[in-house]
Motif scaffolding. Structure first.
Motif, PDB file in Angstrom:
ATOM      1  N   SER A   1     -30.305  53.776 -79.047  1.00  0.00           N
ATOM      2  CA  SER A   1     -30.193  52.356 -79.653  1.00  0.00           C
ATOM      3  C   SER A   1     -28.912  51.817 -79.548  1.00  0.00           C
ATOM      4  O   SER A   1     -28.513  51.327 -78.899  1.00  0.00           O
TER       5      SER A   1
ATOM      6  N   TRP B   1     -32.223  45.794 -70.722  1.00  0.00           N
ATOM      7  CA  TRP B   1     -32.810  46.041 -72.218  1.00  0.00           C
ATOM      8  C   TRP B   1     -33.607  44.455 -72.971  1.00  0.00           C
ATOM      9  O   TRP B   1     -34.613  45.302 -73.340  1.00  0.00           O
TER      10      TRP B   1
ATOM     11  N   ILE C   1     -35.259  44.810 -79.696  1.00  0.00           N
ATOM     12  CA  ILE C   1     -34.288  44.846 -80.304  1.00  0.00           C
ATOM     13  C   ILE C   1     -34.011  44.015 -81.111  1.00  0.00           C
ATOM     14  O   ILE C   1     -33.146  43.607 -82.215  1.00  0.00           O
TER      15      ILE C   1
ATOM     16  N   TRP D   1     -34.643  44.591 -83.997  1.00  0.00           N
ATOM     17  CA  TRP D   1     -33.220  46.086 -85.128  1.00  0.00           C
ATOM     18  C   TRP D   1     -32.163  45.385 -86.029  1.00  0.00           C
ATOM     19  O   TRP D   1     -32.252  44.556 -85.763  1.00  0.00           O
TER      20      TRP D   1
END
Length: 260
Positions: free
Chosen positions: A152, A184, A192, A195
């Motif tokens: 990541s 991405w 994401i 995250w």
């Protein structure tokens, strides 16, 4: 730059050619590649480091086969421990061969140092394609959820370089960085968004971000706004602007879906 088909990797390329043609499984490919690298156990570190470089080059040159390359790396990580003559497992920098895929992350880190060169259009186009394929391959590895592919941080530095610098950032680099960052979002956008990892100072922001040194919703929102701004920068090439439009729209959909 050398290519994946160089004589140096003729044996490995023969294996992947069979894989790409569906003549062997990813498990068989992993076993064959492992055998080739360990045929000379006096230099396992050099051999394995060379294997990672070769596989990444293949990901650049044969992007249509990236999923098979991802599956092959997963299968490599599941092979039994490679052993020394005395029966002890081979460890490289305290990482097991093959479980930990030692030094693969280091090889990816080196790939992130490659800029978009000033030069002929075909050279620039090749470098941009390589940058985008680099990020797509790394993102696809992360979709496997295998702990060995904890990459990541590479996503974070791509977003930082592409979207957190001042508006007068060199457009020649952005022609590659913007579509790389957009990749991405395309591959892992919903993940994401959720995250919340903090990297400490190595995850610090560019000049446009002074918040958390890692992922958070507020930083995501900055990236979305910056994609929107990049889509309007006339000095960027058409591919970068289209990628920015698509990424910003996808991020909006992800936010909407998360709130519904």
């Amino acid at each position: 730059m050398s290519t994946a088909t160089d004589d140096m990797h003729a044996a490995e390329y023969s294996v992947l050619r069979d894989l790409f043609s569906d003549n062997i499984s990813t498990h068989n490919a992993a076993e064959s590649l492992a055998t080739i690298q360990l045929s000379n156990t006096t230099e396992p570190e050099s051999n394995i480091s060379s294997l990672w470089s070769f596989i990444i080059k293949c990901a650049y040159e044969f992007p249509e086969h990236q999923t098979k390359l991802v599956d092959t790396l997963v299968q490599l990580s599941k092979l039994p421990d490679a052993k020394l003559a005395n029966g002890d497992p081979i460890l490289l920098h305290d990482m097991r061969v093959w479980k930990d895929l030692p030094m693969l992350g280091w090889q990816f880190r080196d790939e992130w140092n490659a800029p978009i060169p000033d030069g002929p259009p075909n050279q620039r186009a090749s470098a941009i394609s390589q940058m985008v394929n680099r990020d797509k391959f790394t993102a696809l590895l992360m979709t496997t959820k295998e702990p060995v592919f904890n990459y990541s941080w590479f996503a974070l530095i791509t977003f930082r370089d592409a979207l957190e610098a001042p508006a007068d950032q060199e457009p020649g680099q952005l022609d590659g960085l913007i579509p790389a960052a957009a990749t991405w979002i395309q591959v892992l956008g919903a993940d994401i968004y959720g995250w919340n990892e903090d990297f400490g100072r190595r995850g610090r922001g560019g000049s446009l971000w002074d918040g958390k040194d890692g992922f958070c919703v507020e930083r995501w929102q900055l990236w979305r706004e910056r994609f929107r701004a990049m889509a309007k920068r006339e000095e960027l090439d058409d591919g970068a602007r289209r990628a920015a439009v698509d990424a910003e729209q996808m991020m909006q959909r992800i936010e909407s879906q998360s709130q519904s």
